[in-house]
Structure formats: C-alpha cells, structure tokens
Scaffold this motif. Structure first.
Motif, PDB file in Angstrom:
ATOM      1  N   ILE A  36       0.870  -1.184   0.000  1.00 42.14           N
ATOM      2  CA  ILE A  36       0.000   0.000   0.000  1.00 42.14           C
ATOM      3  C   ILE A  36       0.900   1.225   0.000  1.00 42.14           C
ATOM      4  O   ILE A  36       1.777   1.369   0.848  1.00 42.14           O
ATOM      5  CB  ILE A  36      -0.919   0.015   1.238  1.00 42.14           C
ATOM      6  CG1 ILE A  36      -1.886  -1.165   1.176  1.00 42.14           C
ATOM      7  CG2 ILE A  36      -1.675   1.345   1.330  1.00 42.14           C
ATOM      8  CD1 ILE A  36      -2.779  -1.292   2.399  1.00 42.14           C
ATOM      9  N   CYS A  37       0.674   2.108  -0.991  1.00 44.56           N
ATOM     10  CA  CYS A  37       1.528   3.273  -1.209  1.00 44.56           C
ATOM     11  C   CYS A  37       0.826   4.523  -0.681  1.00 44.56           C
ATOM     12  O   CYS A  37      -0.397   4.638  -0.765  1.00 44.56           O
ATOM     13  CB  CYS A  37       1.778   3.396  -2.707  1.00 44.56           C
ATOM     14  SG  CYS A  37       2.772   4.801  -3.191  1.00 44.56           S
ATOM     15  N   THR A  38       1.617   5.465  -0.172  1.00 43.03           N
ATOM     16  CA  THR A  38       1.045   6.721   0.332  1.00 43.03           C
ATOM     17  C   THR A  38       0.245   7.444  -0.745  1.00 43.03           C
ATOM     18  O   THR A  38      -0.780   8.061  -0.458  1.00 43.03           O
ATOM     19  CB  THR A  38       2.168   7.639   0.843  1.00 43.03           C
ATOM     20  OG1 THR A  38       2.976   6.890   1.743  1.00 43.03           O
ATOM     21  CG2 THR A  38       1.619   8.839   1.573  1.00 43.03           C
ATOM     22  N   SER A  39       0.698   7.339  -1.995  1.00 40.87           N
ATOM     23  CA  SER A  39      -0.027   8.020  -3.074  1.00 40.87           C
ATOM     24  C   SER A  39      -1.448   7.464  -3.203  1.00 40.87           C
ATOM     25  O   SER A  39      -2.385   8.186  -3.540  1.00 40.87           O
ATOM     26  CB  SER A  39       0.730   7.872  -4.396  1.00 40.87           C
ATOM     27  OG  SER A  39       0.771   6.521  -4.800  1.00 40.87           O
ATOM     28  N   GLU A  40      -1.609   6.185  -2.901  1.00 41.42           N
ATOM     29  CA  GLU A  40      -2.946   5.571  -2.954  1.00 41.42           C
ATOM     30  C   GLU A  40      -3.774   5.940  -1.734  1.00 41.42           C
ATOM     31  O   GLU A  40      -5.000   6.073  -1.811  1.00 41.42           O
ATOM     32  CB  GLU A  40      -2.810   4.050  -3.043  1.00 41.42           C
ATOM     33  CG  GLU A  40      -2.135   3.616  -4.318  1.00 41.42           C
ATOM     34  CD  GLU A  40      -1.767   2.149  -4.331  1.00 41.42           C
ATOM     35  OE1 GLU A  40      -1.814   1.559  -5.404  1.00 41.42           O
ATOM     36  OE2 GLU A  40      -1.414   1.593  -3.271  1.00 41.42           O
ATOM     37  N   GLY A  58      -3.218  -0.485  -6.602  1.00 36.11           N
ATOM     38  CA  GLY A  58      -2.267  -1.563  -6.334  1.00 36.11           C
ATOM     39  C   GLY A  58      -1.198  -1.577  -7.409  1.00 36.11           C
ATOM     40  O   GLY A  58      -1.414  -2.123  -8.489  1.00 36.11           O
ATOM     41  N   HIS A  59      -0.030  -0.934  -7.133  1.00 37.59           N
ATOM     42  CA  HIS A  59       1.030  -0.870  -8.146  1.00 37.59           C
ATOM     43  C   HIS A  59       2.377  -1.344  -7.587  1.00 37.59           C
ATOM     44  O   HIS A  59       3.415  -1.069  -8.159  1.00 37.59           O
ATOM     45  CB  HIS A  59       1.143   0.553  -8.705  1.00 37.59           C
ATOM     46  CG  HIS A  59       1.514   1.576  -7.670  1.00 37.59           C
ATOM     47  ND1 HIS A  59       0.585   2.346  -7.030  1.00 37.59           N
ATOM     48  CD2 HIS A  59       2.708   1.919  -7.146  1.00 37.59           C
ATOM     49  CE1 HIS A  59       1.194   3.133  -6.159  1.00 37.59           C
ATOM     50  NE2 HIS A  59       2.493   2.889  -6.197  1.00 37.59           N
ATOM     51  N   GLU A  60       2.342  -2.042  -6.437  1.00 37.16           N
ATOM     52  CA  GLU A  60       3.601  -2.509  -5.836  1.00 37.16           C
ATOM     53  C   GLU A  60       3.549  -4.026  -5.655  1.00 37.16           C
ATOM     54  O   GLU A  60       3.701  -4.535  -4.550  1.00 37.16           O
ATOM     55  CB  GLU A  60       3.802  -1.815  -4.481  1.00 37.16           C
ATOM     56  CG  GLU A  60       3.845  -0.294  -4.568  1.00 37.16           C
ATOM     57  CD  GLU A  60       4.122   0.376  -3.227  1.00 37.16           C
ATOM     58  OE1 GLU A  60       4.136  -0.323  -2.192  1.00 37.16           O
ATOM     59  OE2 GLU A  60       4.330   1.598  -3.224  1.00 37.16           O
ATOM     60  N   PRO A  61       3.353  -4.771  -6.764  1.00 40.22           N
ATOM     61  CA  PRO A  61       3.088  -6.205  -6.627  1.00 40.22           C
ATOM     62  C   PRO A  61       4.315  -7.104  -6.711  1.00 40.22           C
ATOM     63  O   PRO A  61       5.353  -6.736  -7.260  1.00 40.22           O
ATOM     64  CB  PRO A  61       2.198  -6.478  -7.848  1.00 40.22           C
ATOM     65  CG  PRO A  61       2.765  -5.560  -8.891  1.00 40.22           C
ATOM     66  CD  PRO A  61       3.220  -4.316  -8.156  1.00 40.22           C
ATOM     67  N   GLY A 115       9.016  -4.587  -5.901  1.00 36.38           N
ATOM     68  CA  GLY A 115       9.925  -3.978  -6.865  1.00 36.38           C
ATOM     69  C   GLY A 115       9.693  -2.499  -7.098  1.00 36.38           C
ATOM     70  O   GLY A 115      10.648  -1.731  -7.235  1.00 36.38           O
ATOM     71  N   GLU A 116       8.438  -2.083  -7.119  1.00 37.69           N
ATOM     72  CA  GLU A 116       8.149  -0.693  -7.502  1.00 37.69           C
ATOM     73  C   GLU A 116       8.684   0.321  -6.494  1.00 37.69           C
ATOM     74  O   GLU A 116       9.452   1.219  -6.869  1.00 37.69           O
ATOM     75  CB  GLU A 116       6.642  -0.530  -7.755  1.00 37.69           C
ATOM     76  CG  GLU A 116       6.277   0.739  -8.489  1.00 37.69           C
ATOM     77  CD  GLU A 116       6.068   1.940  -7.584  1.00 37.69           C
ATOM     78  OE1 GLU A 116       6.087   3.069  -8.090  1.00 37.69           O
ATOM     79  OE2 GLU A 116       5.908   1.754  -6.362  1.00 37.69           O
ATOM     80  N   PRO A 117       8.341   0.224  -5.208  1.00 41.18           N
ATOM     81  CA  PRO A 117       8.886   1.224  -4.280  1.00 41.18           C
ATOM     82  C   PRO A 117      10.401   1.113  -4.117  1.00 41.18           C
ATOM     83  O   PRO A 117      11.087   2.130  -3.942  1.00 41.18           O
ATOM     84  CB  PRO A 117       8.156   0.937  -2.958  1.00 41.18           C
ATOM     85  CG  PRO A 117       7.634  -0.451  -3.075  1.00 41.18           C
ATOM     86  CD  PRO A 117       7.391  -0.683  -4.536  1.00 41.18           C
TER      87      PRO A 117
HETATM   88 ZN   LIG Z   1       4.066   3.530  -4.823  1.00 41.50          ZN
END
Ligand SMILES: [Zn+2]
Length: 316
Positions: A36-40, A58-61, A115-117
């Motif tokens: 869970i990202c702060t931007s979300e 959901g972009h940090e899978p 991977g994303e963050p």
């Molecule tokens: Zn993020």
C-alpha cells in the motif's frame, strides 16, 4: 477472480472480474503481495480531490508467473517475479508487459519483493549522486526513508543523519545504517546538522516526507552548492519555498521522482539484486499484512498510522 475496486472515498468493494486476457507480449501473474503506497492513501482518504472513481489500485506487486503470450521468452510458469503492472494489483491476478518484469530469487518472501517502491528508492539515490565522504541527511523515516538510508549507506558517505518525530522509527533508522538520529520535537535539528558539519551544512539532504515543514527544514540544512533531493510525494496546496536561500546557496535541487520507464526498470533490477544479496533489508519494514477482504481496514490502519506500522501489504 476477486479484485478490490475503490468506488469512492474510504470505500473499497471486492468484486468478481474476469482474469485479464493477454496480448502476445504480456504475462499473467498470480498476485502474492502488493504494498500500500502513500499516493494511494491520498486517493482513499480523499486528500487528492476529484479522483475519477471507480479506481483499480495496487502498483507494488510481487507474484508468480501463471501464463505468458507467445512473444515472451526468458520467463517460465511458476517463476517468482515483481513487476510494473498494466492492471490494478489489489486482485488475485494482474498482467504486465514482458519488459516490465523482474525475476526474484525463490528465497525472497513475496511481501519483501516490492519492486516498484524499491525501484523508486534506488533511482532516488542514483539521482542524489552521493559521493564517498558526503554528509547525508534523510528527513522522514517511513518505509521510503528507511530504504533510502540503507541505499545511501552503500554509497560510502562519511555520515548519515536521520530525522523523524517518531523515536521508534529513529531506532530502526539507526539499526539500518544511520550514524546519528535526531528528533526535531526534542532538539533543534537544523542547529544539530550545522554543529556536526563544522557549520557548513550537509552535502546532500533528502526530504522523504512530502510535507511543507520538512521541506523548509531541508533548505536550511543543506550546505552551499549542496544537493537538495525532494523525494517526498507532495500533493495538495502548493508548497512555499525559500527561493532566496536556494538561490544564494546555489543549490542543486533534484526532484527525484522517476518517470522514465527504462530507468524505472533498471532501478527495479538493481533493487532486487541488492535485496537478494542482503545489501538492503526489508524484513523489519514490512510490518502489517492483510487479506484482500480486509483492504479497507488495511488502508484505515495506514491512514491512522497505527503504532509500529511501517509498511502494509495486501496478500490477495
Ligand atoms: Zn508507490
């Protein structure tokens, strides 16, 4: 498959959807974990106005390869991977272009292979251009700040100074490579930075909060001709900056948010390599894990900054 759809402020609904169909150059993953990202969070809690609901977040899978189009090679069914997704990953399945996938070692837990963050943090440090012997300040010891501290320490700085208003987080920062820690609620952090740098200020100051006050603090802490790295995600009201001081100090101001897809993927490759070699550690940073059905509770906990929470992941 089940997918969480954000229908409005604070309102995820779990829906039934068909599994994404693949183009020839796409890969289907069974999602195992998604951060869970702060931007979300800002979409969920309404801090970002006029969001175009419904949203598929959901972009940090991370996950397991389930199927692949015929023009995909080098990946096998069952491979563990992390990826930049084409579809929302608070779901049982998601798909990605073949070039946006990085394989991970089987012994890395899925909830750590975000991977994303990690790519964002790696690219932020690459942009910061830290040199051997630099004095580095990191303001904000959340998940990103704690990653940045670990990555910065791989660059051979003489000293990393961590700033946060939460003593628990400062302790983690010290465990992960910060040489000095300072809580600005207890002492004057700007004076402290000056006092440990012969009054010069720090060579590099990384702002990792996305808030006004730490941004102003960063401007004061950085030395003449130093590098001010804005890593935090700034939303809402425009920020006030002390242009006179930026100007007078001749600062290099770096907005370290990477937007170039190829650079993004390089950062992901590097990050997963460092993780598999044990050069960065995420074990103590992934503090909370929720099933898909609990996603509103998960976001609520992140929003409330419940005690001990550094990073929450959803495990569909
Ligand atoms: Zn993020």
């Amino acid at each position: 498959m089940r997918i969480a759809v954000l229908k409005g402020v604070k309102n995820f609904v779990i829906e039934e959807a068909s599994i994404p169909s693949l183009e020839v150059d796409e890969v289907l993953m069974r999602v195992k974990a998604c951060g869970i990202c702060t931007s979300e969070l800002y979409l969920w809690n309404g801090k970002i106005k006029d969001a175009a609901f419904p949203l598929y977040l959901g972009h940090e899978p991370s996950g397991v390869v389930e199927d692949a189009g015929r023009k995909v090679n080098g990946l096998n069914i069952g491979d563990h991977v992390t990826f930049l997704s084409e579809t929302g990953c608070f779901a049982e399945y998601a798909k990605a272009k073949k070039g946006n996938i990085v394989k991970i070692a089987d012994n890395i837990p899925f909830e750590e292979a975000l991977g994303e963050p990690v790519a964002c943090a790696v690219n932020g440090i690459r942009r910061s251009n830290i040199q051997f012997g630099d004095n580095v300040v990191v303001i904000g010891c959340g998940f990103m700040g704690l990653l940045l501290i670990q990555l910065a320490s791989l660059r051979g700085p003489s000293r990393i100074l961590a700033v946060d208003i939460n003593d628990e987080r400062l302790k983690l920062a010290a465990d992960l490579g910060a040489d000095l820690t300072v809580n600005p609620r207890e002492i004057d952090a700007i004076k402290y930075v000056k006092s440990v740098t012969n009054r010069r200020g720090a060579d590099v100051v990384i702002e990792a909060t996305g808030e006004q006050a730490p941004l102003s603090m960063a401007t004061e802490m950085v030395r003449i001709r130093g590098r001010l790295v804005i890593f935090g995600y700034h939303v809402g009201e425009p920020r006030l900056i002390n242009m006179q001081m930026w100007n007078w100090k001749g600062l290099d101001v770096i907005n370290a948010h990477e937007r170039e897809p190829e650079v993004y993927m390089e950062g992901m490759q590097i990050g997963m390599m460092l993780l598999s070699k044990g050069k960065i550690k995420l074990k103590n940073l992934i503090t909370h894990k929720y099933p898909l059905e609990e996603i509103n509770n998960a976001f609520n906990d992140v929003n409330m900054k419940i005690g001990g929470l550094i990073k929450a992941v959803v495990a569909p």
